[in-house]
Design a protein around this motif. Structure first.
Motif, mmCIF file in Angstrom:
data_model
loop_
_atom_site.group_PDB
_atom_site.id
_atom_site.type_symbol
_atom_site.label_atom_id
_atom_site.label_comp_id
_atom_site.label_asym_id
_atom_site.label_seq_id
_atom_site.Cartn_x
_atom_site.Cartn_y
_atom_site.Cartn_z
ATOM 1 N N PHE A 121 0.848 -1.198 0.000
ATOM 2 C CA PHE A 121 0.000 0.000 0.000
ATOM 3 C C PHE A 121 0.886 1.252 0.000
ATOM 4 O O PHE A 121 0.893 2.038 0.949
ATOM 5 C CB PHE A 121 -0.917 0.020 1.237
ATOM 6 N N GLU A 122 1.675 1.391 -1.062
ATOM 7 C CA GLU A 122 2.610 2.512 -1.116
ATOM 8 C C GLU A 122 1.863 3.845 -1.157
ATOM 9 O O GLU A 122 2.227 4.790 -0.478
ATOM 10 C CB GLU A 122 3.510 2.370 -2.339
ATOM 11 N N ARG A 123 0.815 3.962 -1.948
ATOM 12 C CA ARG A 123 -0.017 5.160 -2.015
ATOM 13 C C ARG A 123 -1.476 4.722 -2.082
ATOM 14 O O ARG A 123 -1.836 3.894 -2.919
ATOM 15 C CB ARG A 123 0.310 6.012 -3.243
ATOM 16 N N VAL A 124 -2.304 5.302 -1.219
ATOM 17 C CA VAL A 124 -3.724 4.944 -1.211
ATOM 18 C C VAL A 124 -4.544 6.217 -1.054
ATOM 19 O O VAL A 124 -4.089 7.222 -0.506
ATOM 20 C CB VAL A 124 -4.061 3.979 -0.052
ATOM 21 N N ARG A 125 -5.747 6.166 -1.562
ATOM 22 C CA ARG A 125 -6.743 7.204 -1.307
ATOM 23 C C ARG A 125 -7.773 6.610 -0.370
ATOM 24 O O ARG A 125 -8.240 5.493 -0.582
ATOM 25 C CB ARG A 125 -7.407 7.664 -2.619
ATOM 26 N N ILE A 126 -8.133 7.357 0.647
ATOM 27 C CA ILE A 126 -9.011 6.822 1.679
ATOM 28 C C ILE A 126 -10.030 7.887 2.058
ATOM 29 O O ILE A 126 -9.732 9.081 2.099
ATOM 30 C CB ILE A 126 -8.179 6.394 2.920
ATOM 31 N N ARG A 127 -11.244 7.444 2.316
ATOM 32 C CA ARG A 127 -12.276 8.375 2.768
ATOM 33 C C ARG A 127 -12.779 7.893 4.129
ATOM 34 O O ARG A 127 -12.825 6.693 4.410
ATOM 35 C CB ARG A 127 -13.434 8.467 1.768
ATOM 36 N N GLY A 128 -13.151 8.832 4.937
ATOM 37 C CA GLY A 128 -13.636 8.481 6.265
ATOM 38 C C GLY A 128 -13.934 9.745 7.065
ATOM 39 O O GLY A 128 -13.773 10.873 6.603
ATOM 40 N N GLU A 129 -14.349 9.509 8.282
ATOM 41 C CA GLU A 129 -14.728 10.616 9.174
ATOM 42 C C GLU A 129 -13.615 10.827 10.210
ATOM 43 O O GLU A 129 -13.106 9.874 10.792
ATOM 44 C CB GLU A 129 -16.049 10.294 9.879
ATOM 45 N N ILE A 130 -13.235 12.086 10.411
ATOM 46 C CA ILE A 130 -12.206 12.402 11.399
ATOM 47 C C ILE A 130 -12.774 12.181 12.807
ATOM 48 O O ILE A 130 -13.892 12.608 13.120
ATOM 49 C CB ILE A 130 -11.730 13.861 11.258
ATOM 50 N N ALA B 208 -8.737 11.621 1.704
ATOM 51 C CA ALA B 208 -7.317 11.825 1.983
ATOM 52 C C ALA B 208 -6.478 10.904 1.110
ATOM 53 O O ALA B 208 -6.947 9.888 0.582
ATOM 54 C CB ALA B 208 -7.031 11.564 3.457
ATOM 55 N N ARG B 209 -5.196 11.284 0.965
ATOM 56 C CA ARG B 209 -4.240 10.461 0.242
ATOM 57 C C ARG B 209 -2.995 10.326 1.099
ATOM 58 O O ARG B 209 -2.557 11.281 1.752
ATOM 59 C CB ARG B 209 -3.874 11.102 -1.097
ATOM 60 N N GLY B 210 -2.433 9.098 1.132
ATOM 61 C CA GLY B 210 -1.253 8.876 1.940
ATOM 62 C C GLY B 210 -0.718 7.467 1.729
ATOM 63 O O GLY B 210 -1.068 6.782 0.767
ATOM 64 N N ARG B 211 0.113 7.050 2.667
ATOM 65 C CA ARG B 211 0.695 5.705 2.548
ATOM 66 C C ARG B 211 0.521 4.981 3.884
ATOM 67 O O ARG B 211 0.640 5.565 4.966
ATOM 68 C CB ARG B 211 2.175 5.795 2.172
ATOM 69 N N ILE B 212 0.237 3.668 3.776
ATOM 70 C CA ILE B 212 0.066 2.835 4.957
ATOM 71 C C ILE B 212 1.443 2.423 5.471
ATOM 72 O O ILE B 212 2.332 2.047 4.701
ATOM 73 C CB ILE B 212 -0.774 1.586 4.634
ATOM 74 N N THR B 213 1.632 2.502 6.769
ATOM 75 C CA THR B 213 2.904 2.110 7.373
ATOM 76 C C THR B 213 2.624 1.437 8.704
ATOM 77 O O THR B 213 1.491 1.452 9.202
ATOM 78 C CB THR B 213 3.819 3.337 7.577
#
Length: 454
Positions: free
Chosen positions: A27-36, A83-88
């Protein structure tokens, strides 16, 4: 051997690192949606830690300081985002998380909500108060413009400026007005033109969607507009579009062209206004001159100019009358003073101070003699009584008795008065008081039984 002895053995750190590599590669780069959820604002380090969740799951999220400062909105719990980011994997605790690089409210409704929330916050701080609005200069020499150098807005502004006042000096600071990094470039442009000494500044762009206009809604841009010492005209979008920069600016123009029309007046209109003012000034001067001439004519026909000698004669006569009245008053005061002096001299001669002094001295001598005689009479009787009492006191005094051959003895060192012989013992030191003087002695023997008459 154990049946599982052929299974590889790993440390906890090795497992965590292996999982980290596996997850990050997948999951080097993913787009994710959700509630803060659980957002409490930036940590002291400037980073923000919170949770993204949906109806069934959640994931820890972190956004570091640099990325957080570039967000177009203020994150808060309950806001749905894309949001966009990377899983670590965070190896110390062995749990996975997403490190966010970009984040924006999900949908136009969310952007509008972010707009309203930031507007309420800045309005509470006073950034939109009319008391902070600066007046625009009448004839600016240097006009600063912060906008895209390739957009329609700059062409419209320059066209209006050239048509209305061709010799104005224009300073253009190019800046992106849409997309990532646009807000930072707009802020840099505002600060640069403010430092360069522009007389007035225009910031803006053409119309677009709320997302397109969003850089002018970012907090950094609004605060830069508020902090500028140079008056700023905000011209963002079309007439129906409003940005937060419009509220913080010193003036809001509906379009970039309207901003250019506001900032400089048309050259011909200024020339006409100057001509009108010149004509009004000429009429005012003519009126003032005619009024002065009229007043001179009236003055020439007045009594003071026709018979000036008569006025001088009257003033001379009044002066003579005043001088005579003053002389009479001074003479009267001198007579009164002389009369008071005569009366005072007569009173002094009747009082005769030297004779009164002689009588006072005689009276003083008489009183002194009477006081002396009265004092002698008052003190003679007490003196006689005092002498009698002193004689009686001497007769009764123990010291006087001692002078007739008697003595007093004290036992030493207690200094106890001895009344009978038995109060002392051989060898005791005694002190004997005679009529005149003292004797220190030691007891040799004691004889008791003899009274004072034997």
């Amino acid at each position: 051997d154990s049946p599982r002895s052929n299974v590889a053995e790993y440390s906890v750190s090795e497992i965590s690192f292996a999982l980290k590599r596996t997850v990050e590669d997948a999951f080097e780069r993913v787009r994710i949606r959700g509630e803060i959820s659980g957002y409490r604002g930036p940590h002291s380090s400037g980073h923000a830690y919170f949770t993204l969740k949906d109806a069934d799951s959640q994931i820890d999220a972190v956004i570091f300081k640099g990325r957080l400062q570039r967000l177009r909105f203020e994150p808060e719990s309950g806001l749905e985002v894309l949001a966009r980011g990377r899983i670590t994997v965070y190896e110390r605790r062995g749990n996975y998380q997403i490190v966010l690089e970009e984040m924006q409210p999900r949908g136009v409704g969310a952007l509008q909500l972010a707009f309203e929330r930031l507007k309420k916050k800045l309005e509470a701080e006073g950034l939109f108060d009319d008391a902070h609005k600066k007046p625009l200069p009448l004839l600016p020499k240097r006009i600063g413009i912060v906008t895209s150098p390739t957009g329609a807005a700059i062409r419209d502004i320059l066209h209006v400026l050239d048509r209305r006042f061709a010799n104005v000096h224009v300073l253009i600071h190019p800046a992106r007005v849409q997309g990532d990094g646009a807000a930072a470039e707009i802020v840099a442009g505002i600060r640069a033109l403010d430092a360069w000494g522009a007389d007035v500044m225009i910031i803006g762009r053409g119309g677009g969607s709320l997302e397109d206009l969003w850089p002018f809604n970012e907090e950094a841009v609004v605060r830069a507009v508020f902090a500028s010492k140079t008056p700023i005209i905000s011209a963002v979008g079309h007439e129906v579009d409003f940005s937060l920069s419009d509220f913080a600016a010193d003036l809001r123009a509906p379009t970039p062209s309207a901003a250019a029309e506001v900032v400089v007046k048309e050259q011909q209109a200024l020339a006409n206004q100057v001509q009108q003012l010149r004509a009004r000034l000429g009429r005012a001067l003519t009126h003032r001159l005619e009024e002065a001439r009229r007043r001179v004519q009236v003055a020439k026909r007045s009594y003071i100019f026709e018979r000036p000698d008569e006025l001088v004669r009257q003033r001379r006569q009044e002066a003579d009358e005043l001088r005579m009245r003053l002389e009479d008053a001074l003479a009267s005061q001198a007579r009164d003073a002389r009369q008071r002096l005569v009366h005072a001299t007569r009173s002094l001669s009747l009082l005769a101070p030297s004779a009164r002094l002689v009588r006072v001295r005689e009276r003083s001598a008489e009183l002194r003699n009477r006081l002396r005689h009265a004092g002698s009479g008052l003190t003679e009787s007490p003196r006689q009584q005092l002498r009698t009492r002193m004689a009686q006191l001497d007769a009764l005094s123990p010291v006087a008795i001692l002078t007739r051959g008697y003595a007093l003895a004290w036992k030493m060192p207690e200094r106890t008065l001895l009344r009978v012989a038995g109060e002392a013992a051989p060898g005791d030191a005694i002190e004997v008081r005679l009529g005149r003087g003292m004797i220190a002695a030691k007891v040799e023997r004691i004889e008791e039984g003899h009274d004072a008459q034997s």
